[in-house]
Structures are given as structure tokens and as C-alpha cells.
Design a protein around this motif. Structure first.
Motif, short mmCIF file in Angstrom:
data_model
loop_
_atom_site.label_atom_id
_atom_site.label_comp_id
_atom_site.label_asym_id
_atom_site.label_seq_id
_atom_site.Cartn_x
_atom_site.Cartn_y
_atom_site.Cartn_z
N GLN A 162 14.60 12.94 -10.44
CA GLN A 162 15.87 13.61 -10.69
C GLN A 162 17.02 12.60 -10.70
O GLN A 162 17.01 11.63 -9.95
N VAL A 163 17.96 12.85 -11.60
CA VAL A 163 19.20 12.07 -11.65
C VAL A 163 20.38 13.04 -11.55
O VAL A 163 20.20 14.26 -11.54
N ASP A 164 21.58 12.48 -11.48
CA ASP A 164 22.76 13.34 -11.33
C ASP A 164 23.06 14.16 -12.59
O ASP A 164 23.47 15.32 -12.49
N VAL A 165 22.86 13.54 -13.74
CA VAL A 165 23.28 14.22 -14.97
C VAL A 165 22.49 13.72 -16.18
O VAL A 165 22.05 12.56 -16.21
N GLY A 166 22.31 14.60 -17.15
CA GLY A 166 21.75 14.22 -18.44
C GLY A 166 22.87 14.18 -19.47
O GLY A 166 23.78 15.00 -19.43
N ILE A 167 22.83 13.21 -20.38
CA ILE A 167 23.84 13.07 -21.41
C ILE A 167 23.18 13.20 -22.77
O ILE A 167 22.27 12.42 -23.10
N VAL A 168 23.60 14.18 -23.55
CA VAL A 168 23.06 14.35 -24.90
C VAL A 168 24.07 13.81 -25.90
O VAL A 168 25.22 14.27 -25.95
N LEU A 169 23.66 12.82 -26.69
CA LEU A 169 24.54 12.22 -27.68
C LEU A 169 24.61 13.10 -28.92
O LEU A 169 23.58 13.55 -29.43
N GLY A 170 25.81 13.32 -29.41
CA GLY A 170 26.02 14.27 -30.49
C GLY A 170 25.58 13.79 -31.86
O GLY A 170 25.34 12.60 -32.10
N ALA A 171 25.46 14.74 -32.75
CA ALA A 171 25.21 14.51 -34.18
C ALA A 171 25.84 15.69 -34.90
O ALA A 171 26.49 16.53 -34.28
N SER A 172 25.64 15.77 -36.19
CA SER A 172 26.41 16.74 -36.98
C SER A 172 26.00 18.19 -36.75
O SER A 172 24.86 18.48 -36.37
N LYS A 218 14.24 21.68 -17.66
CA LYS A 218 13.23 22.57 -17.08
C LYS A 218 12.25 21.83 -16.19
O LYS A 218 11.64 22.42 -15.29
N GLN A 219 12.10 20.50 -16.42
CA GLN A 219 11.28 19.68 -15.54
C GLN A 219 11.99 19.36 -14.23
O GLN A 219 11.38 18.83 -13.30
N GLY A 220 13.29 19.67 -14.18
CA GLY A 220 14.06 19.39 -12.98
C GLY A 220 14.63 17.98 -12.92
O GLY A 220 15.02 17.52 -11.84
N LYS A 269 20.34 18.66 -12.98
CA LYS A 269 20.87 20.02 -12.87
C LYS A 269 22.15 20.19 -13.68
O LYS A 269 22.61 21.32 -13.86
N GLN A 270 22.71 19.08 -14.14
CA GLN A 270 23.91 19.14 -14.96
C GLN A 270 23.72 18.33 -16.23
O GLN A 270 22.99 17.33 -16.25
N LEU A 271 24.42 18.77 -17.26
CA LEU A 271 24.35 18.11 -18.57
C LEU A 271 25.76 17.82 -19.07
O LEU A 271 26.69 18.60 -18.84
N ILE A 272 25.89 16.71 -19.77
CA ILE A 272 27.10 16.44 -20.55
C ILE A 272 26.68 16.42 -22.01
O ILE A 272 25.77 15.69 -22.40
N VAL A 273 27.32 17.26 -22.82
CA VAL A 273 27.09 17.24 -24.27
C VAL A 273 28.32 16.60 -24.90
O VAL A 273 29.44 17.02 -24.66
N SER A 274 28.10 15.58 -25.71
CA SER A 274 29.22 14.76 -26.21
C SER A 274 29.27 14.73 -27.72
O SER A 274 28.28 14.43 -28.39
N GLY A 275 30.44 15.05 -28.26
CA GLY A 275 30.64 14.97 -29.71
C GLY A 275 31.90 15.69 -30.13
O GLY A 275 32.19 16.79 -29.66
N GLY A 276 32.68 15.05 -31.00
CA GLY A 276 33.94 15.62 -31.45
C GLY A 276 33.79 16.49 -32.68
O GLY A 276 32.71 16.99 -33.00
N MET A 277 34.90 16.63 -33.41
CA MET A 277 34.94 17.50 -34.58
C MET A 277 34.36 16.79 -35.79
O MET A 277 34.73 15.66 -36.10
N ASP A 278 33.46 17.47 -36.48
CA ASP A 278 32.92 16.95 -37.74
C ASP A 278 33.93 17.16 -38.86
O ASP A 278 34.78 18.06 -38.79
N ASN A 279 33.83 16.36 -39.89
CA ASN A 279 34.66 16.55 -41.08
C ASN A 279 33.87 17.23 -42.19
O ASN A 279 33.91 16.85 -43.35
#
Length: 231
Positions: free
Chosen positions: A70-80, A102-104, A107-117
Motif C-alpha cells: 500500500q502507498v498513500d495515493v495513486g496518480i492517473v496521468l490524463g489523456a484525451s 481493489k487490490q488495496g 485508498k486515494q487517487l489523484i486524476v490529473s488532466g486539464g481541458m482538451d481542445n
């Protein structure tokens, strides 16, 4: 006894011999310049090919790291997004996040990504959160980073959220071809022992994305150099 004809000063002045020597000298100088230019072009070409081979080697060897329980947070890098819904490629990253959650692993996630054009009304982060909630993840476990427009910004702005929330350890989720650059960026911006979990893509046209990664990696190295010199 043969008498050599006398040459007056005017005749000696118009003698053709010096002109021939001058032309020969000019031709020799031009050839040397041409050779030098050719060598420079060949050297640049060899260096360019070597750089492409090196970057593609980095692209192909995705980080192979053992994930902790386990780690403190998962970071998902954005795409379109496509019509405010994550594109098939982005869904692959999000599905990886769902599996690790689900594997544990976190317990927290950061989803990262701005506005698409591309006409989307939601930021990538908002579209990613909505997808994860539909997959059964609680909305309160998902932190949104809605400004980033590059991998560097994805991780830089995510680190700011981590610092604000007191989160330290992390797993970064992306595609395999993107893993090496993502890890390098994460280490450069100061994430503590960042980990990469990557997935192979079944939907992306990899020759295009791997070739594009060569340009992206080159841009990142230039950015990294500027950061090192304080610009």
C-alpha cells in the motif's frame, strides 16, 4: 647556341601561368570547404540516429518495479476525452487504477488532466473521476487536478496536492511506452521514491505513439536542462 627571345615587362605581366595557379587554389579551397560541410552533415546525422535509438530504447524498457502492499495515493496521468468520456486509451489507464484500488494498493487517487481542445465540456480529470465512480470507486476517494496540459504538469500539480494533503508515497499509472519518461519527471520534481505501474495498450496505434514519444522525451530533456540551470 640557341638564343632565347627576350620578354619585355609587359609580356611577363600578362603571362597566363599565375592565373592557372590562382584558379587551382580557389578550387582546392572550395573542395576543402565541401568536405568539411559533408563531415558535419554526416556527424549530425549519426548523432541524430543515435539519439533516436537511445530514446526508443528508453521507451521500450518500461520501469519494472515491485509494488508495495500500500502507498498513500495513486496518480492517473490524463489523456484525451471523447465527448466528455475517457478515450479508449485513457480507459486502459483508469482500468489499471481500478484494479490496483481493489487490490488495496491505495485508498486515494489523484486524476490529473486539464481541458482538451476537442470540444469537451469537462476537464480530463472530471471525465476520469466520472468514469471511476461508474466503476464503483467512491467519489470522496478521488482528488481532481484539472489544470495540467503535459506530463510534467500532471506530476508537478499532483505533487502540490500531495503536499497539501500530507501524502508522500505514490504509484503513477500510465501506459508502458510512457513509463520511463513519467518516472524521470517524477524523480526530477521531487516525488519521494515514485513507483510506476504501466499497462500495455490494445487500442492505441503504437508506432505513432512510440514515435511521438521520441519528440516528447526530447522536449522533456530540454525542459529538464533548463530546470537544472534555473531557467
Amino acid at each position: 647556341m640557341t638564343v632565347q627571345p627576350n620578354m619585355n615587362k609587359k609580356q611577363r605581366a600578362i603571362s597566363p601561368t599565375p592565373k592557372k595557379r590562382r584558379r587551382t587554389g580557389q578550387k582546392s579551397t572550395f573542395n576543402r570547404m565541401l568536405t568539411k560541410v559533408f563531415r558535419i552533415v554526416v556527424t549530425v546525422f549519426i548523432l541524430l540516429v543515435a539519439w533516436i535509438v537511445y530514446i526508443q530504447w528508453k521507451v521500450q524498457i518500461a520501469p519494472d518495479q515491485t509494488l508495495p502492499k500500500q502507498v498513500d495515493v495513486g496518480i492517473v496521468l490524463g489523456a484525451s476525452l471523447r465527448k466528455d468520456i475517457p478515450s479508449p486509451g485513457l480507459q486502459e489507464r483508469l482500468d489499471l487504477a481500478v484494479d490496483l484500488y481493489k487490490q488495496g494498493r491505495f485508498k486515494q487517487l489523484i486524476v490529473s488532466g486539464g481541458m482538451d481542445n476537442n470540444g469537451s465540456k469537462l476537464t480530463e480529470a472530471e471525465g476520469m473521476r466520472n468514469y471511476l465512480v461508474k466503476q464503483g470507486l467512491p467519489a470522496k476517494s478521488i482528488l481532481i487536478e484539472p489544470r495540467a496540459t503535459s506530463t510534467y504538469e500532471n506530476l508537478l500539480y499532483s505533487k502540490k496536492i500531495m503536499d497539501e494533503q500530507g501524502l508522500v508515497s505514490s504509484i503513477i499509472m500510465t501506459h508502458q511506452f510512457h513509463g520511463s519518461r513519467s518516472l524521470d519527471i517524477a524523480e526530477t520534481i521531487g516525488l519521494k521514491q515514485p513507483l510506476i505501474s504501466s499497462t500495455k495498450s490494445k487500442v492505441l496505434f503504437m508506432p505513432y505513439h512510440e514515435a511521438r514519444e521520441t519528440l516528447a522525451y526530447t522536449k522533456w530533456y530540454w525542459t529538464k536542462l533548463l530546470l537544472m540551470v534555473g531557467i
